[in-house]
Design a protein around this motif. Sequence first.
Motif, PDB file in Angstrom:
ATOM      1  N   PHE A  19     -56.547  38.328 -53.831  1.00 11.34           N
ATOM      2  CA  PHE A  19     -58.456  37.627 -54.086  1.00 11.34           C
ATOM      3  C   PHE A  19     -59.247  38.992 -55.469  1.00 11.34           C
ATOM      4  CE2 PHE A  19     -58.379  35.374 -50.579  1.00 11.34           C
ATOM      5  CZ  PHE A  19     -57.367  34.093 -50.947  1.00 11.34           C
ATOM      6  N   LEU A  20     -58.680  40.500 -54.650  1.00 13.13           N
ATOM      7  CA  LEU A  20     -59.907  41.422 -54.998  1.00 13.13           C
ATOM      8  C   LEU A  20     -59.439  41.637 -56.719  1.00 13.13           C
ATOM      9  CD1 LEU A  20     -61.359  44.147 -55.113  1.00 13.13           C
ATOM     10  CD2 LEU A  20     -59.299  45.187 -54.461  1.00 13.13           C
ATOM     11  N   ARG A  21     -58.190  41.191 -57.381  1.00  7.96           N
ATOM     12  CA  ARG A  21     -57.568  41.363 -58.367  1.00  7.96           C
ATOM     13  C   ARG A  21     -58.201  40.094 -59.423  1.00  7.96           C
ATOM     14  NH1 ARG A  21     -51.980  42.643 -56.502  1.00  7.96           N
ATOM     15  NH2 ARG A  21     -51.437  45.131 -57.456  1.00  7.96           N
ATOM     16  N   GLU A  22     -58.495  38.694 -58.629  1.00  6.55           N
ATOM     17  CA  GLU A  22     -59.147  37.634 -59.360  1.00  6.55           C
ATOM     18  C   GLU A  22     -59.976  37.481 -59.635  1.00  6.55           C
ATOM     19  OE1 GLU A  22     -58.216  34.691 -56.897  1.00  6.55           O
ATOM     20  OE2 GLU A  22     -56.269  34.143 -56.861  1.00  6.55           O
ATOM     21  N   CYS A  74     -65.441  44.652 -55.286  1.00  2.00           N
ATOM     22  CA  CYS A  74     -65.429  43.994 -53.909  1.00  2.00           C
ATOM     23  C   CYS A  74     -67.133  42.886 -54.052  1.00  2.00           C
ATOM     24  CB  CYS A  74     -66.585  45.412 -53.166  1.00  2.00           C
ATOM     25  SG  CYS A  74     -66.648  44.846 -51.622  1.00  2.00           S
ATOM     26  N   LYS A  75     -66.460  41.609 -53.394  1.00  2.00           N
ATOM     27  CA  LYS A  75     -67.499  40.690 -53.040  1.00  2.00           C
ATOM     28  C   LYS A  75     -68.476  40.942 -52.032  1.00  2.00           C
ATOM     29  CE  LYS A  75     -64.762  36.927 -54.452  1.00  2.00           C
ATOM     30  NZ  LYS A  75     -64.417  35.527 -54.383  1.00  2.00           N
ATOM     31  N   GLU A  76     -68.169  42.397 -50.688  1.00  2.00           N
ATOM     32  CA  GLU A  76     -69.245  42.264 -50.111  1.00  2.00           C
ATOM     33  C   GLU A  76     -70.147  43.195 -50.950  1.00  2.00           C
ATOM     34  OE1 GLU A  76     -68.841  41.081 -46.775  1.00  2.00           O
ATOM     35  OE2 GLU A  76     -66.945  39.895 -47.537  1.00  2.00           O
ATOM     36  N   LEU A 136     -58.305  42.405 -68.905  1.00  2.00           N
ATOM     37  CA  LEU A 136     -59.359  41.694 -69.227  1.00  2.00           C
ATOM     38  C   LEU A 136     -59.820  40.877 -70.722  1.00  2.00           C
ATOM     39  CD1 LEU A 136     -61.865  44.049 -66.898  1.00  2.00           C
ATOM     40  CD2 LEU A 136     -61.050  41.370 -66.370  1.00  2.00           C
ATOM     41  N   PRO A 137     -59.798  41.698 -71.307  1.00  2.00           N
ATOM     42  CA  PRO A 137     -60.232  40.806 -72.838  1.00  2.00           C
ATOM     43  C   PRO A 137     -58.648  40.543 -73.940  1.00  2.00           C
ATOM     44  CG  PRO A 137     -59.708  43.491 -73.111  1.00  2.00           C
ATOM     45  CD  PRO A 137     -59.196  42.884 -71.154  1.00  2.00           C
ATOM     46  N   VAL A 184     -72.388  46.670 -69.550  1.00  2.40           N
ATOM     47  CA  VAL A 184     -71.490  45.620 -69.882  1.00  2.40           C
ATOM     48  C   VAL A 184     -70.773  45.447 -68.107  1.00  2.40           C
ATOM     49  CG1 VAL A 184     -69.972  43.768 -70.463  1.00  2.40           C
ATOM     50  CG2 VAL A 184     -71.871  45.247 -71.465  1.00  2.40           C
ATOM     51  N   PRO A 185     -71.278  44.290 -66.838  1.00  7.06           N
ATOM     52  CA  PRO A 185     -70.575  44.144 -66.033  1.00  7.06           C
ATOM     53  C   PRO A 185     -68.697  43.452 -66.583  1.00  7.06           C
ATOM     54  CG  PRO A 185     -71.916  43.364 -65.580  1.00  7.06           C
ATOM     55  CD  PRO A 185     -72.091  43.797 -66.664  1.00  7.06           C
ATOM     56  N   ARG A 186     -68.164  43.318 -65.820  1.00  6.60           N
ATOM     57  CA  ARG A 186     -66.314  43.484 -65.789  1.00  6.60           C
ATOM     58  C   ARG A 186     -66.503  41.554 -66.282  1.00  6.60           C
ATOM     59  NH1 ARG A 186     -63.213  47.229 -61.361  1.00  6.60           N
ATOM     60  NH2 ARG A 186     -63.309  48.912 -62.188  1.00  6.60           N
ATOM     61  N   ASN A 187     -66.555  40.790 -65.570  1.00  9.55           N
ATOM     62  CA  ASN A 187     -66.929  40.152 -65.584  1.00  9.55           C
ATOM     63  C   ASN A 187     -67.693  38.748 -67.078  1.00  9.55           C
ATOM     64  OD1 ASN A 187     -69.162  40.242 -64.462  1.00  9.55           O
ATOM     65  ND2 ASN A 187     -69.259  38.025 -63.642  1.00  9.55           N
ATOM     66  N   LEU A 188     -68.210  40.067 -67.599  1.00  5.28           N
ATOM     67  CA  LEU A 188     -69.149  39.837 -68.917  1.00  5.28           C
ATOM     68  C   LEU A 188     -68.407  40.151 -70.279  1.00  5.28           C
ATOM     69  CD1 LEU A 188     -72.723  38.957 -67.662  1.00  5.28           C
ATOM     70  CD2 LEU A 188     -71.061  37.681 -67.841  1.00  5.28           C
ATOM     71  N   LEU A 189     -67.617  41.012 -69.956  1.00  6.71           N
ATOM     72  CA  LEU A 189     -66.844  41.678 -70.838  1.00  6.71           C
ATOM     73  C   LEU A 189     -66.408  41.768 -72.201  1.00  6.71           C
ATOM     74  CD1 LEU A 189     -66.693  45.131 -71.805  1.00  6.71           C
ATOM     75  CD2 LEU A 189     -64.485  44.914 -70.029  1.00  6.71           C
ATOM     76  N   LYS A 190     -65.294  40.779 -71.737  1.00  3.39           N
ATOM     77  CA  LYS A 190     -64.829  39.709 -73.105  1.00  3.39           C
ATOM     78  C   LYS A 190     -65.863  39.043 -73.911  1.00  3.39           C
ATOM     79  CE  LYS A 190     -60.340  36.883 -73.931  1.00  3.39           C
ATOM     80  NZ  LYS A 190     -59.613  36.220 -73.441  1.00  3.39           N
TER      81      LYS A 190
END
Length: 321
Positions: free
Chosen positions: A62-65, A70-72, A87-88, A299-305
């Motif tokens: 889940f961490l890789r996904e 960290c979700k917490e 990622l990109p 830039v956060p990782r989920n928005l990087l691409k």
Amino acid sequence: MSIKEWFEDKRKITALLKNSVERDSKDDNETEKNKNKSIDYAKIKKLWAQCDNCENLLYLRFLRENQSVCKECGYYLQMNSSDRIELPIDRDTWRPMDEDMYTLDVLQFYSENEPSHSDNLNSEDESYKDHITFYQIETGLTDAIQTGIGQLNGLTIALGVMDFQFMGGSMGSVVGEKITRLIERATAESLPLIMVCASGGARMQEGSFSLMQMAKIASALYIHQKEKKLLYISILTSPTTGGVTASFGMLGDIIIAEPKAYIAFAGKRVIEQTLGQKVIEDFQVTEHLFGHGLFDLIVPRNLLKGVLSELFWFYVLRSSL
């Protein structure tokens, strides 16, 4: 001694022997349990990771996904270079370069009084070659960087990603040569370039050879950026320090940093000991440095691409005018 007293003593001795046997058996069971626990712990480490910030256990799948966030608490954990490439880069478009290039121990460097990776507990020093071999086995890489050509939302780019898990991402001759070759290929094929930095700086085991890489890479970037007018984007992750910060890390046309990343030239302790002054908390963290104009974007990782894609298509559009 009467018969009654003799039976009483025998009963006490029997009870003592019984307690001793039970105690020894209990100790054996505890030892076996502890042994089993250690074995289970080794297995657990392959399935779980602990957040460095909130110390919660995180299931690796889940961490890789979640891109190693960290979700917490939202803390950004370190990523290896292979995960960062995903990622990109579009799936099945990555073509690596110079995978067979490896380091030679030119200086015959021995690091005394450092923890040895070998099984010989009596070894007081370890050669640089032994260090390299250990990290090659641990990471599956030949050195602290992966370079190659891939596509980002259909646009071909040149990408270099440093890996902090390989000797702290330190920059030696191989790292410098692979980056230089990547830049030269990007220049020759008129490709935009991305460098993802994660490094403790120049590699001390190679002395001045590692310091020479700073000038070599900067010279190649000068041709790429100034003479050929091609785009170079630098992405700084935690940690980025030393000679990497002082060279190609800060030479990007656009400099992007991850949230809460540790970015510096000299460390906090070195600054305090040199200047004799207390350094404020979070002095070398992304958000504080951004407030002083050191980066263009956080830039956060989920928005990087998506952000990179927009920047590149804007660059392509502008170049076609």
